[in-house]
Design a protein around this motif. Structure first.
Motif, PDB file in Angstrom:
ATOM      1  N   THR A  68       0.844  -1.193   0.000  1.00  0.00           N
ATOM      2  CA  THR A  68       0.000   0.000   0.000  1.00  0.00           C
ATOM      3  C   THR A  68       0.874   1.236   0.000  1.00  0.00           C
ATOM      4  N   LEU A  69       0.527   2.180  -0.863  1.00  0.00           N
ATOM      5  CA  LEU A  69       1.268   3.430  -0.951  1.00  0.00           C
ATOM      6  C   LEU A  69       0.474   4.518  -0.237  1.00  0.00           C
ATOM      7  N   MET A  70       1.096   5.176   0.736  1.00  0.00           N
ATOM      8  CA  MET A  70       0.468   6.272   1.474  1.00  0.00           C
ATOM      9  C   MET A  70       1.068   7.583   1.000  1.00  0.00           C
ATOM     10  N   LEU A  71       0.201   8.494   0.546  1.00  0.00           N
ATOM     11  CA  LEU A  71       0.666   9.765   0.012  1.00  0.00           C
ATOM     12  C   LEU A  71       0.036  10.933   0.755  1.00  0.00           C
ATOM     13  N   THR A  72       0.829  11.990   0.898  1.00  0.00           N
ATOM     14  CA  THR A  72       0.321  13.258   1.425  1.00  0.00           C
ATOM     15  C   THR A  72       0.576  14.333   0.374  1.00  0.00           C
ATOM     16  N   PHE A  73      -0.446  15.144   0.124  1.00  0.00           N
ATOM     17  CA  PHE A  73      -0.389  16.147  -0.928  1.00  0.00           C
ATOM     18  C   PHE A  73      -0.284  17.548  -0.344  1.00  0.00           C
ATOM     19  N   GLY A  74       0.341  18.414  -1.095  1.00  0.00           N
ATOM     20  CA  GLY A  74       0.349  19.839  -0.778  1.00  0.00           C
ATOM     21  C   GLY A  74      -0.361  20.593  -1.900  1.00  0.00           C
ATOM     22  N   PRO A  75      -0.839  21.750  -1.658  1.00  0.00           N
ATOM     23  CA  PRO A  75      -0.670  22.529  -0.417  1.00  0.00           C
ATOM     24  C   PRO A  75      -1.751  22.290   0.629  1.00  0.00           C
ATOM     25  N   ASP A  76      -2.740  21.363   0.334  1.00  0.00           N
ATOM     26  CA  ASP A  76      -3.874  21.230   1.253  1.00  0.00           C
ATOM     27  C   ASP A  76      -3.665  20.187   2.340  1.00  0.00           C
ATOM     28  N   GLY A  77      -2.574  19.377   2.261  1.00  0.00           N
ATOM     29  CA  GLY A  77      -2.303  18.387   3.289  1.00  0.00           C
ATOM     30  C   GLY A  77      -3.157  17.146   3.210  1.00  0.00           C
ATOM     31  N   HIS A  78      -3.876  16.936   2.091  1.00  0.00           N
ATOM     32  CA  HIS A  78      -4.748  15.765   1.946  1.00  0.00           C
ATOM     33  C   HIS A  78      -3.906  14.498   1.888  1.00  0.00           C
ATOM     34  N   SER A  79      -4.402  13.393   2.511  1.00  0.00           N
ATOM     35  CA  SER A  79      -3.714  12.101   2.505  1.00  0.00           C
ATOM     36  C   SER A  79      -4.618  11.035   1.886  1.00  0.00           C
ATOM     37  N   ALA A  80      -3.994  10.084   1.207  1.00  0.00           N
ATOM     38  CA  ALA A  80      -4.759   9.009   0.572  1.00  0.00           C
ATOM     39  C   ALA A  80      -3.877   7.781   0.417  1.00  0.00           C
ATOM     40  N   ARG A  81      -4.540   6.613   0.381  1.00  0.00           N
ATOM     41  CA  ARG A  81      -3.845   5.328   0.225  1.00  0.00           C
ATOM     42  C   ARG A  81      -4.113   4.765  -1.175  1.00  0.00           C
ATOM     43  N   TYR A  82      -3.125   4.063  -1.729  1.00  0.00           N
ATOM     44  CA  TYR A  82      -3.237   3.482  -3.066  1.00  0.00           C
ATOM     45  C   TYR A  82      -2.708   2.052  -3.038  1.00  0.00           C
ATOM     46  N   ASP A  83      -3.448   1.141  -3.639  1.00  0.00           N
ATOM     47  CA  ASP A  83      -2.994  -0.237  -3.794  1.00  0.00           C
ATOM     48  C   ASP A  83      -1.978  -0.295  -4.938  1.00  0.00           C
TER      49      ASP A  83
END
Length: 379
Positions: A68-83
């Motif tokens: 599982t890949l865990m990512l955090t995005f900028g500039p809003d700080g959103h996080s999501a998981r990817y298979d």
């Protein structure tokens, strides 16, 4: 072990596996997040629009744990998981050919050799077994047509076929139409004349993408049904006359039907239609319904007509056709965006009665995809 790295500006991610290296843009990853704030958990539809995403979306953190890949995005700080398996299956960082005339995925071109193994399903089995239904629908996806046997010999039995995957598409011909000899017919299909292989209703936009023909009586001499793979014909034309193939793809033909009161259907589409990447999309061929060609420049009209003639000759070549005579209780279905169908002439002796209707391919492909997903989940 897979590894991930982020570019210095955070706009790209690279996924390195044992066999390949795949790159993904931050904005693509954010757009395809499947967390509850981005997609509805019940139906999978997006809860956001592109305008909701920052134009300068970047990646600030990335970590891998158990596939599982865990990512955090900028500039809003959103996080999501990817298979990881999903990412590899949907990767776009790969060669993407754009040569004209490629077959669509999961299809096979065919010629008269298919007479030896005409794709067929038996209605009782197909109606009762999901695996048999999936196999029959897969034939239609692959070859663009299939027969059905062991139907009850009763008027309206063709609706049982459509019920296997979707809904009838009603037209000016009605919910269904009768195919038998008539006096003063509104369509040449209702005579005993032989018909050149053609796609139905090219004058509609969009055309009905599936046609079903079911036999109730067939004691007349002759009247065999024929089917021809329009994709195989287009590829054969490309091989012997690539410039002519390009002309039939490049310019729109015109089609028209005004054979009954209150109806004047018209369309403008290429005889051979390609997707932007060059994949064969559709074939429209119907000499009875073609209107004056006015969209081809004067200097190319003779070459266009030469290519049109060549395509017609290829379609008429018996090496391209699969032929069968339907018995009562048998039917066949064609992908009307690809497969041309025809009928040999028949005499006035005996009776020939078929019923036809139209349906749409998206319902068939949806049903097939759902059945295949169920099979994969059960495996």
């Amino acid at each position: 072990m897979p590894q991930v790295t982020l570019s210095a500006d955070g706009r790209q991610l690279t996924l390195q596996t044992d066999s390949t290296s795949l790159r993904f843009h931050a904005l693509w990853l954010r757009d395809n997040a499947i967390d509850g704030a981005t997609r509805d958990p019940g139906n999978g539809q997006r809860l956001i629009t592109m305008a909701d995403l920052p134009a300068e979306t970047t990646l600030t953190q990335a970590s891998l744990t158990d596939g599982t890949l865990m990512l955090t995005f900028g500039p809003d700080g959103h996080s999501a998981r990817y298979d990881l398996g999903w990412l590899v299956a949907n990767a776009y960082d790969k060669p993407q050919p754009r040569d004209a005339g490629r077959l669509p995925a999961q299809t096979s071109a065919w010629t008269s050799a298919l007479n030896a193994t005409v794709p067929t399903g038996a209605y009782p089995e197909v109606a009762q077994s999901d695996s048999a239904r999936a196999a029959w629908l897969e034939h239609i996806r692959r070859y663009g047509f299939a027969k059905m046997t062991n139907l009850p010999v009763q008027s309206g039995n063709l609706f049982k076929i459509v019920d296997l995957f979707g809904y009838v598409r009603e037209t000016n011909y009605g919910r269904h139409f009768e195919v038998r000899t008539e006096v003063n017919p509104t369509n040449l299909a209702y005579t005993g004349l032989g018909l050149q292989a053609h796609t139905d209703n090219p004058y509609r936009d969009p055309v009905p993408s599936l046609q079903v023909l079911s036999c109730l009586e067939n004691s007349a001499e002759g009247g065999e049904n024929m089917v021809v793979d329009g994709f195989a014909c287009a590829l054969r034309l490309k091989e012997i006359n690539p410039e002519g193939f390009d002309l039939l793809c490049k310019y729109t033909a015109r089609f028209e039907y005004a054979g009954s009161a209150g109806v004047k259907l018209q369309s403008r589409r290429p005889m051979i239609e390609l997707a932007p990447d060059g994949t064969l999309q559709a074939v429209r061929f119907n000499s009875r319904s073609i209107a004056p060609l006015t969209d081809v420049p004067f200097d190319e009209m003779e070459a266009y007509y030469a290519a049109y003639r060549q395509l017609s000759e290829i379609i008429d070549d018996t090496d391209m056709e699969v032929t069968f005579k339907l018995e009562p209780g048998e039917a066949f279905i064609v992908d009307n965006t690809r497969v041309l169908h025809a009928r040999k002439g028949y005499s006035g002796a005996g009776n020939r009665w078929l019923q036809g209707c139209y349906a749409d391919k998206d319902g068939l492909l949806s049903t097939l995809a759902a059945l295949e997903s169920q099979q994969e989940a059960a495996a």
